[in-house]
Design a protein around this motif. Structure first.
Motif, short mmCIF file in Angstrom:
data_model
loop_
_atom_site.label_atom_id
_atom_site.label_comp_id
_atom_site.label_asym_id
_atom_site.label_seq_id
_atom_site.Cartn_x
_atom_site.Cartn_y
_atom_site.Cartn_z
N ARG A 111 0.89 -1.16 0.00
CA ARG A 111 0.00 0.00 0.00
C ARG A 111 0.93 1.21 0.00
O ARG A 111 2.06 1.14 0.47
CB ARG A 111 -0.89 0.03 1.24
CG ARG A 111 -1.75 -1.21 1.45
CD ARG A 111 -2.84 -1.34 0.46
NE ARG A 111 -3.83 -0.30 0.67
CZ ARG A 111 -4.91 -0.14 -0.05
NH1 ARG A 111 -5.16 -0.95 -1.04
NH2 ARG A 111 -5.76 0.82 0.18
N PHE A 112 0.43 2.34 -0.54
CA PHE A 112 1.27 3.53 -0.69
C PHE A 112 0.63 4.76 -0.08
O PHE A 112 -0.58 4.93 -0.16
CB PHE A 112 1.54 3.81 -2.18
CG PHE A 112 2.45 2.81 -2.82
CD1 PHE A 112 3.79 3.10 -2.99
CD2 PHE A 112 1.99 1.58 -3.22
CE1 PHE A 112 4.63 2.18 -3.58
CE2 PHE A 112 2.82 0.65 -3.81
CZ PHE A 112 4.15 0.95 -3.98
N SER A 113 1.47 5.61 0.49
CA SER A 113 0.99 6.91 0.97
C SER A 113 1.21 7.93 -0.15
O SER A 113 1.99 7.70 -1.07
CB SER A 113 1.78 7.35 2.21
OG SER A 113 3.09 7.74 1.86
N GLY A 114 0.53 9.06 -0.04
CA GLY A 114 0.74 10.13 -1.00
C GLY A 114 2.13 10.73 -0.89
O GLY A 114 2.58 11.45 -1.78
N ALA A 115 2.84 10.41 0.19
CA ALA A 115 4.21 10.92 0.40
C ALA A 115 5.25 9.93 -0.12
O ALA A 115 6.43 10.01 0.23
CB ALA A 115 4.43 11.20 1.88
N GLY A 172 11.96 2.50 19.15
CA GLY A 172 11.22 2.87 20.35
C GLY A 172 10.49 4.19 20.25
O GLY A 172 9.59 4.46 21.04
N ASP A 173 10.88 5.05 19.29
CA ASP A 173 10.13 6.30 19.06
C ASP A 173 8.72 5.94 18.58
O ASP A 173 8.50 4.88 18.00
CB ASP A 173 10.80 7.18 18.00
CG ASP A 173 12.06 7.86 18.49
OD1 ASP A 173 12.36 7.79 19.69
OD2 ASP A 173 12.75 8.46 17.65
N VAL A 174 7.78 6.82 18.82
CA VAL A 174 6.42 6.59 18.36
C VAL A 174 6.13 7.49 17.17
O VAL A 174 6.31 8.71 17.24
CB VAL A 174 5.40 6.86 19.49
CG1 VAL A 174 3.97 6.70 18.97
CG2 VAL A 174 5.64 5.89 20.65
N LEU A 175 5.73 6.88 16.06
CA LEU A 175 5.36 7.61 14.85
C LEU A 175 3.87 7.91 14.87
O LEU A 175 3.09 7.15 15.42
CB LEU A 175 5.66 6.78 13.60
CG LEU A 175 7.08 6.29 13.40
CD1 LEU A 175 7.17 5.48 12.11
CD2 LEU A 175 8.05 7.43 13.39
N ARG A 176 3.50 8.99 14.23
CA ARG A 176 2.10 9.34 14.04
C ARG A 176 1.86 9.48 12.54
O ARG A 176 2.63 10.15 11.84
CB ARG A 176 1.75 10.66 14.74
CG ARG A 176 1.80 10.56 16.24
CD ARG A 176 0.65 9.70 16.77
NE ARG A 176 0.87 9.32 18.14
CZ ARG A 176 0.82 8.08 18.59
NH1 ARG A 176 0.53 7.09 17.78
NH2 ARG A 176 1.02 7.81 19.84
N PRO A 201 3.42 6.82 7.12
CA PRO A 201 2.14 6.41 6.55
C PRO A 201 1.18 5.83 7.58
O PRO A 201 -0.02 5.80 7.36
CB PRO A 201 2.54 5.35 5.51
CG PRO A 201 3.82 4.80 6.03
CD PRO A 201 4.50 5.92 6.75
N VAL A 202 1.73 5.33 8.71
CA VAL A 202 0.93 4.74 9.78
C VAL A 202 1.51 5.14 11.13
O VAL A 202 2.67 5.56 11.21
CB VAL A 202 0.88 3.19 9.68
CG1 VAL A 202 0.15 2.73 8.43
CG2 VAL A 202 2.28 2.59 9.73
N SER A 203 0.72 4.99 12.17
CA SER A 203 1.18 5.25 13.53
C SER A 203 1.72 3.97 14.15
O SER A 203 1.22 2.88 13.86
CB SER A 203 0.03 5.76 14.40
OG SER A 203 -0.48 6.96 13.90
N GLU A 240 -5.75 2.96 9.84
CA GLU A 240 -4.98 3.92 9.05
C GLU A 240 -4.59 3.36 7.69
O GLU A 240 -4.32 4.11 6.76
CB GLU A 240 -3.73 4.36 9.82
CG GLU A 240 -4.04 5.19 11.02
CD GLU A 240 -2.83 5.49 11.88
OE1 GLU A 240 -2.93 6.41 12.71
OE2 GLU A 240 -1.78 4.83 11.74
N LEU A 241 -4.57 2.04 7.56
CA LEU A 241 -4.23 1.42 6.28
C LEU A 241 -5.26 1.77 5.22
O LEU A 241 -4.95 1.79 4.04
CB LEU A 241 -4.12 -0.10 6.44
CG LEU A 241 -3.01 -0.58 7.38
CD1 LEU A 241 -3.14 -2.07 7.61
CD2 LEU A 241 -1.64 -0.21 6.84
N GLU A 242 -6.48 2.08 5.64
CA GLU A 242 -7.53 2.47 4.71
C GLU A 242 -7.23 3.80 4.02
O GLU A 242 -7.77 4.09 2.96
CB GLU A 242 -8.88 2.54 5.42
CG GLU A 242 -9.34 1.22 6.01
CD GLU A 242 -9.49 0.14 4.95
OE1 GLU A 242 -10.03 0.42 3.87
OE2 GLU A 242 -9.07 -1.01 5.22
#
Length: 106
Positions: free
Chosen positions: A5-9, A44-48, A68-70, A89-91
């Motif tokens: 799956r792809f993000s717009g980024a 260990g960092d948290v992505l949003r 692209p995901v948290s 978020e995958l949607e």
């Protein structure tokens, strides 16, 4: 059918159980040229989702990288491996076929 799956980024996501393996699309790599610097979050960092997670640079360009995901960076992949927080978020991501159409129109 592709599992990506792809993000717009221009970041791809491949699901591996409760994890998402992340990578840069071929399109972005082609646009950037030879990558000279890649700055990523620490384990260990948290992505949003849809927030900056680092940046990529080449001799010709510089681009921020958007998550692209948290989730929590967990291990290595092309860019990294993230323990997914919210599968919903995958949607928000598009299929490989939709991404190919989007990038060929550019």
């Amino acid at each position: 059918m592709s599992q990506l799956r792809f993000s717009g980024a221009h970041v791809w996501v491949r699901i591996d159980d409760d994890f998402a393996v992340l990578g840069l699309s071929d399109y972005l790599q082609d646009q950037m040229g030879d990558i000279t610097t890649l700055v990523l979050p620490d384990l260990g960092d948290v992505l949003r989702a849809k927030r900056r997670m680092g940046h990529v640079e080449s001799d010709d360009a510089s681009s921020p990288l958007e998550a692209p995901v948290s989730g929590e960076p967990y291990g290595s992949g092309w860019l990294g491996k993230v323990r997914l927080e919210d599968r919903g978020e995958l949607e928000d991501l598009i299929s490989e076929e939709e991404y190919a159409e989007l990038t060929t129109e550019v």
